[in-house]
Design an enzyme around this catalytic site. Sequence first.
Site, mmCIF file in Angstrom:
data_model
loop_
_atom_site.group_PDB
_atom_site.id
_atom_site.type_symbol
_atom_site.label_atom_id
_atom_site.label_comp_id
_atom_site.label_asym_id
_atom_site.label_seq_id
_atom_site.Cartn_x
_atom_site.Cartn_y
_atom_site.Cartn_z
ATOM 1 N N LYS A 57 -14.852 0.674 11.391
ATOM 2 C CA LYS A 57 -15.675 0.323 12.207
ATOM 3 C C LYS A 57 -16.837 0.337 11.936
ATOM 4 C CE LYS A 57 -14.514 4.689 14.713
ATOM 5 N NZ LYS A 57 -13.225 4.837 13.877
ATOM 6 N N ARG A 115 -13.324 9.667 21.791
ATOM 7 C CA ARG A 115 -12.177 9.854 21.233
ATOM 8 C C ARG A 115 -10.794 10.899 22.131
ATOM 9 N NH1 ARG A 115 -14.346 11.791 14.777
ATOM 10 N NH2 ARG A 115 -14.662 9.642 14.648
ATOM 11 N N ARG A 131 -11.331 6.873 -1.633
ATOM 12 C CA ARG A 131 -12.391 6.419 -1.949
ATOM 13 C C ARG A 131 -13.345 7.689 -2.214
ATOM 14 N NH1 ARG A 131 -15.205 5.729 4.235
ATOM 15 N NH2 ARG A 131 -14.133 8.101 4.489
ATOM 16 N N ARG A 142 -14.819 13.598 -0.883
ATOM 17 C CA ARG A 142 -15.384 13.367 0.047
ATOM 18 C C ARG A 142 -14.095 14.964 1.114
ATOM 19 N NH1 ARG A 142 -17.368 10.340 5.490
ATOM 20 N NH2 ARG A 142 -15.655 10.426 6.002
ATOM 21 N N ARG A 155 -6.083 14.118 10.362
ATOM 22 C CA ARG A 155 -6.931 13.351 10.959
ATOM 23 C C ARG A 155 -6.062 11.951 11.222
ATOM 24 N NH1 ARG A 155 -12.026 10.874 7.283
ATOM 25 N NH2 ARG A 155 -12.509 10.598 9.238
#
Length: 207
Positions: free
Chosen positions: A19, A93, A127, A160, A171
């Site tokens: 996004k 959301r 990541r 993270r 998630r």
Amino acid sequence: MLLQRIFRAVIMGPPGSGKGTVSGRIVKSFGLMHLSSGDLLRANIKAKTELGLLMKSCIDQGQLVPDDVISRLILTEMRNIDQSSWLLDGFPRTVSQAESLDNVYSVDTVINLDVPYQTIKQRLTSRWLHLPSGRVYNIDFNPPKIAGLDDVTGEPLIQRDDDTPETVIRRLKAYENQTQPVLEYYRGPEPWVHASGLPGLMTPCCP
């Protein structure tokens, strides 16, 4: 290309669907203001505000922030760009959040980034971040020159909390359960856009 009237759009997609990247290109091309719920969340978490601490607890557990909290945060910030064309990234959301938004603003277009969950899992768990600078690496396609170390400073990279495999799965499940109904909420006579998740492939789609 600058728009000749106020235009309001929402971009949707699972965490890690791209996004931010796609939003950047849309904002640059059409002169929209970009409001990212993720950026606002991180700013509040960094400042250790009361809302920030609450939101960090939710994120660490792979949960979405409560509707009333995130709606209040986003709608308050939107007052600063009330007379501008904008693109909302990461909000709404849930249907409840969409209803809160509709009570204040009319959305012209919804863009949905449809990326396979397996691709997202691989992307997010690969990541790594240099926290002081915000530089992001991906061990699959953008690895650091020395494994585990930032290219510029040589300092250690971190992953993270919400990029660990267990949290990513939670998630994605939370997104599927709570956010997919928002797409159904927006389906109707108004135009919306479906996207493959790859820049340049966005095409009009009938609901």
